[in-house]
Design an enzyme around this catalytic site. Structure first.
Site, PDB file in Angstrom:
ATOM      1  N   SER A 190    -100.875   8.694  13.521  1.00  0.00           N
ATOM      2  CA  SER A 190    -100.856   8.716  14.985  1.00  0.00           C
ATOM      3  C   SER A 190     -99.443   8.968  15.490  1.00  0.00           C
ATOM      4  CB  SER A 190    -101.349   7.355  15.485  1.00  0.00           C
ATOM      5  OG  SER A 190    -100.996   7.155  16.823  1.00  0.00           O
ATOM      6  N   TYR A 240    -101.217  -2.801  14.805  1.00  0.00           N
ATOM      7  CA  TYR A 240    -101.927  -1.529  14.586  1.00  0.00           C
ATOM      8  C   TYR A 240    -100.925  -0.407  14.289  1.00  0.00           C
ATOM      9  CZ  TYR A 240    -103.724   3.016  15.836  1.00  0.00           C
ATOM     10  OH  TYR A 240    -104.003   4.358  15.811  1.00  0.00           O
ATOM     11  N   LYS A 288    -100.051   2.027  10.679  1.00  0.00           N
ATOM     12  CA  LYS A 288     -99.951   3.483  10.515  1.00  0.00           C
ATOM     13  C   LYS A 288     -98.639   3.860   9.826  1.00  0.00           C
ATOM     14  CE  LYS A 288    -103.932   4.679  12.142  1.00  0.00           C
ATOM     15  NZ  LYS A 288    -104.986   5.107  11.206  1.00  0.00           N
TER      16      LYS A 288
HETATM   17  C1  UD1 Z   1    -103.298   4.037  22.291  1.00  0.00           C
HETATM   18  C2  UD1 Z   1    -102.278   3.563  21.319  1.00  0.00           C
HETATM   19  C3  UD1 Z   1    -102.175   4.540  20.185  1.00  0.00           C
HETATM   20  C4  UD1 Z   1    -103.495   4.663  19.510  1.00  0.00           C
HETATM   21  C5  UD1 Z   1    -104.576   5.029  20.496  1.00  0.00           C
HETATM   22  C6  UD1 Z   1    -105.882   4.835  19.764  1.00  0.00           C
HETATM   23  C7  UD1 Z   1    -100.634   2.266  22.606  1.00  0.00           C
HETATM   24  C8  UD1 Z   1     -99.222   2.212  23.033  1.00  0.00           C
HETATM   25  N1  UD1 Z   1    -100.976   3.381  21.947  1.00  0.00           N
HETATM   26  O1  UD1 Z   1    -102.825   5.248  22.850  1.00  0.00           O
HETATM   27  O2  UD1 Z   1    -101.253   4.089  19.249  1.00  0.00           O
HETATM   28  O3  UD1 Z   1    -103.417   5.622  18.490  1.00  0.00           O
HETATM   29  O4  UD1 Z   1    -104.541   4.188  21.647  1.00  0.00           O
HETATM   30  O5  UD1 Z   1    -106.948   4.773  20.576  1.00  0.00           O
HETATM   31  O6  UD1 Z   1    -101.397   1.381  22.860  1.00  0.00           O
HETATM   32  N2  UD1 Z   1    -104.543   4.219  30.976  1.00  0.00           N
HETATM   33  C9  UD1 Z   1    -104.788   3.836  32.286  1.00  0.00           C
HETATM   34  N3  UD1 Z   1    -105.908   3.105  32.536  1.00  0.00           N
HETATM   35  C10 UD1 Z   1    -106.799   2.740  31.561  1.00  0.00           C
HETATM   36  C11 UD1 Z   1    -106.548   3.132  30.234  1.00  0.00           C
HETATM   37  C12 UD1 Z   1    -105.405   3.872  29.971  1.00  0.00           C
HETATM   38  O7  UD1 Z   1    -104.017   4.151  33.182  1.00  0.00           O
HETATM   39  O8  UD1 Z   1    -107.785   2.053  31.871  1.00  0.00           O
HETATM   40  C13 UD1 Z   1    -103.364   5.054  30.674  1.00  0.00           C
HETATM   41  C14 UD1 Z   1    -102.381   4.422  29.722  1.00  0.00           C
HETATM   42  O9  UD1 Z   1    -101.411   3.695  30.394  1.00  0.00           O
HETATM   43  C15 UD1 Z   1    -101.813   5.678  29.028  1.00  0.00           C
HETATM   44  C16 UD1 Z   1    -102.943   6.687  29.068  1.00  0.00           C
HETATM   45  O10 UD1 Z   1    -103.828   6.221  30.068  1.00  0.00           O
HETATM   46  O11 UD1 Z   1    -100.759   6.180  29.778  1.00  0.00           O
HETATM   47  C17 UD1 Z   1    -103.665   6.800  27.758  1.00  0.00           C
HETATM   48  O12 UD1 Z   1    -104.071   5.520  27.327  1.00  0.00           O
HETATM   49  P1  UD1 Z   1    -105.006   5.277  26.060  1.00  0.00           P
HETATM   50  O13 UD1 Z   1    -106.187   6.165  26.157  1.00  0.00           O
HETATM   51  O14 UD1 Z   1    -105.232   3.819  25.934  1.00  0.00           O
HETATM   52  O15 UD1 Z   1    -104.154   5.815  24.832  1.00  0.00           O
HETATM   53  P2  UD1 Z   1    -102.650   5.454  24.388  1.00  0.00           P
HETATM   54  O16 UD1 Z   1    -102.179   4.213  25.005  1.00  0.00           O
HETATM   55  O17 UD1 Z   1    -101.832   6.664  24.605  1.00  0.00           O
END
Ligand code: UD1
Length: 344
Positions: free
Chosen positions: A127, A152, A156
Site C-alpha cells: 500500500s 496495519y 505492510k
Molecule cells: C486508508 C488507509 C490506507 C489503507 C486503506 C485501506 C489511512 C491513513 N490509510 O486509506 O493505509 O490502505 O485505507 O482501505 O487510514 N474520507 C472522508 N469521509 C469518510 C471516509 C473518508 O472524508 O467517511 C476521506 C479521508 O479523510 C481521506 C479520503 O476520504 O482523505 C480517503 O479515505 P479512505 O477511503 O478511508 O482511504 P485512506 O484513508 O486514503
C-alpha cells in the site's frame, strides 16, 4: 491453459476482480479465503462474468497444515497473488496482535511452503501507506519509508521487509511488491464489487451508501488542509485497472525475462483528487446528490498523496485507463445492484 495461480483472499474486493482478469488471460485459478470479510456468493459473480467457477478452498493462511494440504490437493500451483489480510486501520489500533498474526504469520507460512511445492513467484499487495506523508509529490518507489501510523500500516512495511530478506537469502522464487493507491469502483458488469461489513470506513462505499439513502450524511474529514479546497488529496485507481496490473505482474514474475529477484511498483493514476472534487464528480456523473458536511480531521489521515506511476508504465507496460468519473459510475451501478438484490 496457462499456469495455475493461487489467489489468497480471492473472494475479497481486489482479489475477486483479479481472479476475473486472470481467467480472461487464460490462467487456472485456485482461491483460498477464510471468508472473514467476504462472501462465498462472490464466486457466482465471478462465474457470471468469466463463465468459469474457480476452485475455492475455505482456508485461513494461518493454518499451515491446511495450506500444505491445499498445495498437495491442487498440485502444480506456479504462482501466488497474496491479498488475504486484515485492512481496517482503526481496528488495527484496537487489536494489534490480531493484525500481526493475520498479516505477518500468513505471509511467512506461504513463503516457507513455496520451495517445497515448487512455487516460482509471489505478487504481494502492499500500500502507499508505507510512504506516510511523502516529502515530494508525486511519490516514486524510492521515496523513504516513513514510520507507520498504525499497526496495519506497520504490517505492510514489515511484510515488504520479510519478502526482501527472504528473496535476498537466495530462495528459488521471485517476488513483485505492488503498492496500491486508493482502489475504487466495481466491475462494469456490476456482478462483483466492494462489499463492506457494517458501517464503511472508506470514502467510496460510504459515499454510495449515502447517495442511496442508507446513510444520512457523508462526513468530510477536514477542509483546512494545505490543498486547493482544503480537503485531503488521494490517487483513486479503478479496481479493474488495478486487477489487470496483477496479471502483468504474475506473468513477469513467472517469466523468463530477466528481472531483479524482487521489484516494487506504485499502482496509481498519477492524478490527485480532493474529497470535495470526488463528491462533485459523483454528483455530476450520476445526477444524484450526496448530502455531506465538513467535520474535524480524522486522526492519522495523510494530507495528500498521489503516485508517480512511471515505473509501472514503463517497466510493466501498464497504465491506468479509466477516469475517476467513469469509475465512480461503476461504484454507483454496483450500489444499485446491491439494492436490487436487497443486500444494502
Ligand atoms: C486508508 C488507509 C490506507 C489503507 C486503506 C485501506 C489511512 C491513513 N490509510 O486509506 O493505509 O490502505 O485505507 O482501505 O487510514 N474520507 C472522508 N469521509 C469518510 C471516509 C473518508 O472524508 O467517511 C476521506 C479521508 O479523510 C481521506 C479520503 O476520504 O482523505 C480517503 O479515505 P479512505 O477511503 O478511508 O482511504 P485512506 O484513508 O486514503
Amino acid at each position: 491453459m496457462k499456469k495455475k495461480i493461487l489467489v489468497t483472499g480471492g473472494t475479497g474486493y481486489i482479489g475477486s476482480h483479479t481472479v476475473v482478469e486472470l481467467q480472461a488471460a487464460g490462467y487456472e485459478v485456485v482461491i483460498i479465503d477464510n471468508l472473514s470479510n467476504s462472501n462465498v456468493e462472490v464466486l457466482k459473480g465471478i462465474e457470471k462474468i468469466s463463465g468459469i467457477c474457480p476452485t475455492f478452498v475455505q482456508l485461513d493462511c494461518n493454518d499451515k497444515a491446511g495450506l500444505s494440504k491445499m498445495f498437495t490437493d491442487n498440485a502444480g500451483i506456479k504462482g501466488i497473488i497474496h491479498f488475504a489480510a486484515s485492512k481496517a486501520v482503526g481496528e488495527s489500533v484496537q487489536q494489534p496482535l490480531m493484525y500481526y498474526r493475520n498479516n505477518l504469520v500468513t505471509l511467512v507460512n506461504l513463503l516457507e511452503l513455496m520451495p517445497e511445492f515448487g512455487v516460482e513467484g509471489i505478487v504481494f499487495s502492499s500500500s502507499c501507506t508505507v510512504y506516510g506523508q511523502p516529502d515530494i509529490l508525486p511519490v516514486t518507489e524510492d521515496a523513504p519509508i516513513k514510520p507507520a501510523l498504525s499497526p496495519y500500516g506497520n504490517t505492510k512495511q514489515i511484510n515488504e521487509e520479510i519478502i526482501r530478506d527472504t528473496i535476498y537469502s537466495g530462495v528459488p522464487f521471485k517476488s513483485i511488491i505492488l503498492r496500491y493507491f486508493n482502489p475504487i469502483g466495481a466491475h462494469p458488469s456490476a456482478e462483483i464489487g466492494e462489499l463492506p461489513n457494517g458501517v464503511p470506513q472508506n470514502l467510496i462505499p460510504y459515499l454510495t451508501q449515502t447517495a442511496m439513502g442508507i446513510r444520512q450524511e457523508l462526513s468530510v474529514y477536514g477542509n483546512d488542509y494545505d490543498t486547493p479546497d482544503g480537503s485531503c488529496i488521494r490517487d483513486y485507481i479503478n479496481v479493474v485497472d488495478l486487477a489487470k496490473a496483477h496479471v502483468i505482474a504474475i506473468e513477469r514474475v513467472l517469466g523468463e525475462k530477466s528481472l531483479a529477484d524482487v521489484e516494487t511498483f506504485n499502482l496509481g493514476t498519477g492524478r490527485g483528487v480532493t474529497v470535495l472534487e470526488l463528491i462533485n464528480a459523483f454528483e455530476t456523473g450520476t445526477g444524484v446528490k450526496v448530502p455531506h458536511k465538513i467535520v474535524e480531521r480524522r486522526e492519522g489521515d495523510i494530507e495528500k498523496v498521489w503516485a508517480n506511476p512511471k515505473k509501472a508504465n514503463e517497466v510493466l507496460g501498464w497504465t491506468a485507463q479509466e477516469s475517476v468519473e467513469d469509475t465512480l459510475l461503476t461504484a454507483w451501478n454496483w450500489q444499485k445492484r446491491l439494492r436490487e438484490k436487497g443486500i444494502q
